[in-house]
Structure formats: structure tokens, C-alpha cells
Scaffold this motif. Sequence first.
Motif, mmCIF file in Angstrom:
data_model
loop_
_atom_site.group_PDB
_atom_site.id
_atom_site.type_symbol
_atom_site.label_atom_id
_atom_site.label_comp_id
_atom_site.label_asym_id
_atom_site.label_seq_id
_atom_site.Cartn_x
_atom_site.Cartn_y
_atom_site.Cartn_z
ATOM 1 N N HIS A 339 0.819 -1.215 0.000
ATOM 2 C CA HIS A 339 0.000 0.000 0.000
ATOM 3 C C HIS A 339 0.854 1.266 0.000
ATOM 4 O O HIS A 339 0.314 2.359 0.234
ATOM 5 N N GLU A 340 2.145 1.146 -0.251
ATOM 6 C CA GLU A 340 2.992 2.331 -0.274
ATOM 7 C C GLU A 340 2.607 3.233 -1.440
ATOM 8 O O GLU A 340 2.604 2.823 -2.598
ATOM 9 N N GLY A 341 2.244 4.482 -1.120
ATOM 10 C CA GLY A 341 1.812 5.430 -2.142
ATOM 11 C C GLY A 341 0.368 5.263 -2.566
ATOM 12 O O GLY A 341 -0.081 5.924 -3.508
ATOM 13 N N ALA A 342 -0.404 4.387 -1.881
ATOM 14 C CA ALA A 342 -1.806 4.177 -2.240
ATOM 15 C C ALA A 342 -2.623 5.415 -1.868
ATOM 16 O O ALA A 342 -2.451 5.985 -0.787
ATOM 17 N N LEU A 343 -3.512 5.809 -2.764
ATOM 18 C CA LEU A 343 -4.369 6.984 -2.551
ATOM 19 C C LEU A 343 -5.783 6.630 -2.971
ATOM 20 O O LEU A 343 -6.030 6.275 -4.127
ATOM 21 N N HIS A 344 -6.718 6.711 -2.018
ATOM 22 C CA HIS A 344 -8.118 6.376 -2.268
ATOM 23 C C HIS A 344 -8.993 7.582 -1.968
ATOM 24 O O HIS A 344 -8.700 8.370 -1.056
ATOM 25 N N LEU A 345 -10.095 7.703 -2.718
ATOM 26 C CA LEU A 345 -11.140 8.678 -2.420
ATOM 27 C C LEU A 345 -12.276 7.927 -1.744
ATOM 28 O O LEU A 345 -12.797 6.942 -2.287
ATOM 29 N N LEU A 346 -12.664 8.373 -0.543
ATOM 30 C CA LEU A 346 -13.612 7.630 0.284
ATOM 31 C C LEU A 346 -14.818 8.469 0.658
ATOM 32 O O LEU A 346 -14.762 9.698 0.714
ATOM 33 N N TYR A 347 -15.914 7.753 0.938
ATOM 34 C CA TYR A 347 -17.031 8.330 1.691
ATOM 35 C C TYR A 347 -17.023 7.669 3.061
ATOM 36 O O TYR A 347 -16.806 6.458 3.185
ATOM 37 N N GLU A 348 -17.248 8.451 4.114
ATOM 38 C CA GLU A 348 -17.226 7.898 5.465
ATOM 39 C C GLU A 348 -18.242 8.612 6.336
ATOM 40 O O GLU A 348 -18.426 9.832 6.242
ATOM 41 N N GLU A 349 -18.919 7.831 7.168
ATOM 42 C CA GLU A 349 -19.883 8.381 8.131
ATOM 43 C C GLU A 349 -19.492 7.904 9.524
ATOM 44 O O GLU A 349 -19.365 6.707 9.764
ATOM 45 N N MET A 350 -19.292 8.863 10.434
ATOM 46 C CA MET A 350 -18.908 8.553 11.803
ATOM 47 C C MET A 350 -20.115 8.704 12.732
ATOM 48 O O MET A 350 -20.961 9.585 12.525
ATOM 49 N N GLU A 351 -20.169 7.852 13.752
ATOM 50 C CA GLU A 351 -21.348 7.802 14.604
ATOM 51 C C GLU A 351 -20.972 7.758 16.078
ATOM 52 O O GLU A 351 -19.854 7.403 16.452
ATOM 53 N N VAL A 352 -21.930 8.161 16.905
ATOM 54 C CA VAL A 352 -21.944 7.878 18.336
ATOM 55 C C VAL A 352 -23.154 6.996 18.568
ATOM 56 O O VAL A 352 -24.232 7.250 18.013
ATOM 57 N N LEU A 353 -23.011 5.949 19.357
ATOM 58 C CA LEU A 353 -24.083 4.966 19.513
ATOM 59 C C LEU A 353 -25.190 5.517 20.403
ATOM 60 O O LEU A 353 -25.336 5.166 21.577
ATOM 61 N N SER A 354 -25.964 6.394 19.803
ATOM 62 C CA SER A 354 -27.110 6.987 20.493
ATOM 63 C C SER A 354 -28.030 7.628 19.465
ATOM 64 O O SER A 354 -27.547 8.239 18.496
ATOM 65 N N PRO A 355 -29.346 7.537 19.656
ATOM 66 C CA PRO A 355 -30.278 8.241 18.762
ATOM 67 C C PRO A 355 -30.305 9.745 19.006
ATOM 68 O O PRO A 355 -30.968 10.471 18.259
ATOM 69 N N LEU A 356 -29.570 10.221 20.028
ATOM 70 C CA LEU A 356 -29.573 11.649 20.360
ATOM 71 C C LEU A 356 -28.477 12.422 19.633
ATOM 72 O O LEU A 356 -28.475 13.656 19.670
ATOM 73 N N VAL A 357 -27.541 11.732 18.972
ATOM 74 C CA VAL A 357 -26.374 12.390 18.370
ATOM 75 C C VAL A 357 -26.388 12.159 16.862
ATOM 76 O O VAL A 357 -26.447 11.006 16.404
#
Length: 724
Positions: A339-357
Motif C-alpha cells: 500500500h505504499e503510495g496508495a491513494l483512495h477517495l472515500l465516503y465515510e460516516e462517523m457515529e456515536v451509539l445513540s439516537p440523540l447524536v
Amino acid sequence: MSFVVGVGGSGSGSGGDGGGSQHHDGSENDRKKKRYHRHTAQQIQRLESSFKECPHPDEKQRNQLSRELGLAPRQIKFWFQNRRTQLKAQHERADNSALKAENDKIRCENIAIREALKHAICPNCGGPPVSEDPYFDEQKLRIENAHLREELERMSTIASKYMGRPISQLSTLHPMHISPLDLSMTSLTGCGPCGHGPSLDFDLLPGSSMAVGPNNLQSQPNLAISEMDKPIMTDIALTAMEELLRLLHTNEPLWTRTDDCRDILNIGSYENVFPRSSNRGKNHNFRVEASRSSGIVFMNAMALVDMFMDCVKWTELFPSIIAASKTLAVISSGMGGTHEGALHLLYEEMEVLSPLVATREFCELRYCQQIEQGSWIVVNVSYDLPQFVSHSQSYRFPSGCLIQDMPNGYSKVTWVEHIETEEKEPIHELYREIINRGIAFGADRWITTLQRMCERFASLSVPASSSRDLGGVIPSPEGKRSMMRLAQRMISNYCLSVSRSNNTRSTVVSELNEVGIRVTAHKSPEPNGTILCAATTFWLPNSPQNVFNFLKDERTRPQWDVLSNGNAVQEVAHISNGSHPGNCISVLRGSNATHSNNMLILQESSTDSSGALVVYSPVDLAALNIAMSGEDTSYIPLLSSGFTISPDGNGSTSEQGGGGGASTSSGRASSSGSLITVGFQIMVSNLPSAKLNMESVETVNNLIGTTVHQIKTALSGPTASTTA
């Protein structure tokens, strides 16, 4: 290629007797007409090699070249200026050629499309299409849109007659109260067993059709990246890597140590060292969260890099942090099979385990580079993509980690997380402290989760006989691995069900009601039918460790498990998957279970300094036998329920079981405690075409409400301190 530069010289006078005045005038004229000479091949070769090493030499380097080549420093300076100008012109010509080729290609495609339209055939009549003015085409679409709106209003009126209120209020509808735990399903006409109770069709919910999928960008296949964009992306990634390396290796004044021993970025010092570009100027409406943490993990650097650069493995490694991740494009796949020099374009979604956040979404570049032998860096940085439509206003500045190999298969990982975000909605009071302090999405949470998950993966290699398998229920290593894969799927299922991810096919049946319960539903292939998910978060004045011990212990389970009817359970199989005794997978059976009752409970519990999980699911005995024998578990149906336990962020948590402190309007005391998210999944029908009865929504609300009440009662009593 050589350049000519001017050098001074004197010439003889023209004509006359060569007198002093005439000779002086002649010298002045000759000085104006300076002679030129070409550099030698050796000089040009030396200058070219120096230019490749440093196109912008400083005065010291120019003086050294001057002495070495026998040229004036001014000549050296002019040669480098001319060479840079020439190189820039070459690049511009290359860019112009590429643009011209692209333009010619588009022009050819345009001509081909025009020719194809000339010979188009109507699919209805087989004749040539009727050419109409675009204005009338637009008007026809507007008229058709108006007819569709009228039809929608008519259907909504009909539906509201059966539901008792306008269709627009369904998302906030609080269902009627019923007492029994009856998850009945009825049709729209209410011909169910009870003979009453309106049903809820997914298609009637405003903006919640079951056909609605994930984020428009995240659901797309790999994007086509133009050749002109790839160098720009590479330059952004390299610049981000340089910044991240400085953040990783620099302490004060960039980083300050808090009272709880956390490294927090000094924003003033950071902006002095890394001035922001004009397109990302300082915005006072945004909040910056930046932290750094490090730890030792039981996995070598190459294995970690492989998992970090694979979105599927990345999501499995951080199920409680990553709600969704997808590789949109691979700009570079690396060199030499690594993976040396590997470059990816990503979609990412981060979460907190709660329906309030609310979750945070990013379109970002991920770049991997080997710094030295056994040392790798993985950098993430946001990339502005026009197709990316985010539900959150978040931007990721150069973040990521440095991975350094250590003896015996260990690695040291240093993590930096640097995010700028604007909350589109007010932060809920329960999470205001840990979000504003950068704990919820901070570097410490990444490191502690990574340490725990690496321990879990390492336990796969431990022989099954070394784990506390009671009664020889799990006889083989293959059976152990199969059980752990099944539990991993159960954990991932639970995490998605309690968070507010925008990348699930769930329909929001009821947003947060008066007691903070969020209900969603989805049609599932395994188990086949309609699944109802409900989740809420509440606060307790107990330490996370005490709450975890209480919820995990099978001896105290009857005190909170409503569906156990007060009957005790016993552990019949146990797999340790971490150094902490609470990190394990268990198979539980009711103590009063008969041979005709073939349902068992699969449970996984885990804990670290950032929080804890206790997740379980009923599993049929025959399905568990399949898993224990080492066979494929991907088709075993799971209904994941459980608890997420995390510190509330108010300093160090007290280890006392009882609650103290003054109560606030939200029911939260002023002292420190724990945040508990409880989530339930219940199958309400095994018929995919069934309608969702509102009584089912009320039932799952009652189930969560009763569970929360019993947990609060048990942990506030005198027995609470003994559960630890």
C-alpha cells in the motif's frame, strides 16, 4: 538546452587617432553592446543536476555553484530563473494539449449524439420522434407534476380518514396506549385479532419510502476521476501527510496536556504554523475538535495498514465509530504489491451509539506511505467533491495515524483527529459535555477501540481449549472462529440500529418522543419480515464499570430483562476475546428451559476506557449448532438488542454504586455518571407485505420504558454496590 547571458567587456575605439576622449567614448559604447557567450556542456550538465535537486537555490548554494563553475552568482541566478520559466511554459503547453484533446473528444461525442438523435426511433410507434420545442416539453412536465400532486393529496386524505389525523403528522404520532406485549399485525382496515388499531404502511410515511437508499454519493459505483484531478489529489494528500507528520512529532506549543492527560491542539499555535488558505478561512460558526493519543496494539504494522486501506475491514475494525465507509475511487493502488503510495477517495460516516447524536459525513482522501522500515503513516483529509451532499457540515483537516512496528507482533499507533464541524441542530444536553470536549469523536476513542478490537482478532489464533468453553460445547478452532464471526455481525447490526446513520434502509416510524425513544423499521431478508428497532439514551449516577458489571452478569439479568419473566439464566459456553475478563462471548440458556424450548441467547460483552457494550440476540439451537461446527453463519437470522455504556464526560467517574448530586431538569445529577443507550430489535411479522400496526410501536416503547425503569431501580437500591 543552453542559455546565453551577458558579460561585461571593453572594445577598441573606432577610427581617429585613438585619443583619450575618443577611446573613452568608444569604451562606453562597447560596454552598452555587451558580448554574450554560451555555457559549456559541463556547466549546463551541472546546472541541470542542481536544478533537479533544488529549483530554488538560496544565496549560499548559488555562491557555491559560482565558484565551482567559474560563473558569476548573478549568472547562476538568471539561469535558474530562465529554467523555471521554461519548465512552467512546458507544463502549460502540456496542459493546453490535454485540454484540447479533451475538448476534441467531447466535441466528437457531441456530434455522435446529435447523429444518433437524428435517427432515433419512438419505442411506442416505431416512427421518428416528434420534435417539439423545449419550452412545451417543460410545460408538459409541470402539468404532469401538478396532476401527481393532486393525486398524492387525494390519497393522503383517504389515508388520514383511517389514521385519524393528517398524514404529515405521522412522523411525530404518539400511538395509543396498550398494556399487553402483543406484537400484532393488521391490515389498513384494522381487521386484526383485536379488531382495532390503525396500521402504518411504509409507503405512507412522508419522505420515508423503503426504496430510499443510502447517501447519493455513497451508493454510487466507483467514480471516474479525470487525469487532471489526480495530480491535484496527490498534491493535497502529500501536503496533508507533511502536516500530519509535524503534528505527530511536535509537542509544545502545538499541543497542550489537559488535567485528564489528553493532548489537545493549541488552535492559535496551529494557525501560526499552518496558515489556512483563503478558501478555508476561519469561520466563527464552526467548532474545532483536535486531539492526539497513542497506544500499543497487538497487531503488526503491515496487517494494520491492510485493514485501514480496505473499507470493509475498516468498518469491521471500528463498528462503534464507523457507520458507513465506501471507496469511491482508487487514484493509486500502491507500489510493489504493497500500500505504499496508495491513494483512495472515500465516503465515510462517523457515529456515536445513540439516537440523540447526529452522525458526521466526510468525503475524504486516504493516503498511505511507508516512512521508514517498519513505520507507516495513514492520512485522511477532506476533499471537496461537487457530487457530495452531506447531512452534516464537517471538514476533516489532516488526520490519521503513525504505525510503528515493535517486537513480538506489537505496534505503536499514534493517532491525530482534527475536525471542524457545525452542528445543524443543538447538541442534546446529555452529550453536550463529551462532544464539546472532543471526547465523543476524539483520538482517544479511536485508540482504545483499536486496542480492544486487535485483542479480539488476536484471540482468534488462540486454541479453543484455552478458552473457558463449558461442557465442551465449542469443540474446534473452526467453531470458535465461526461463533466470533456471528457475534461480530450481531455487534455491527446493533450499532447501526441505535445510531442515526443516514446509510440504512430503515424508515423512521417515530422520532424522539416525550421520553426520548426513536423508532425505526425495515424489511429484512434474514430474518425475512418486518423488523422494528427502538432506541433511547438515559443517564445514571453510577460508574460505567458498575453498570457494565450489572448488565453483563447472568445472575442479575432477571432484574432488568423483561422478556425473561424473572427467570434466571446460566452460561453454557464462553469464549474469552480480550485481556479484560468482561471481554467475552457467551451462550446463555434459561434455567427453566425445557427440551421443547430451543431458543438460546448469544451475547457479547466488551469494555475499555472509552465505554462498554453488552449486545445479545436470541438464536435457535439448530443455528447455534451450525455455528459451533464451524459452518457458514451468514444466513443465521439475528435480532440484536443490548446496551452501550459510556462516561458522561464530567471528570472522573465515581466508583460508588449509589447516586448522588443535585438533580437537573433533564433528570441528570450534577455529579459524574454514565450514559446508557438501550436498543431493541423485534420482528413484528414474517410477512414482507404486512402493514406495521401502531400497537407494535407502542409495545416496543413500553418494552424500553420498562427496561430503563428496572435498571434505574436496581442500580439505585442497596444491591447496586454489590453487583460490582
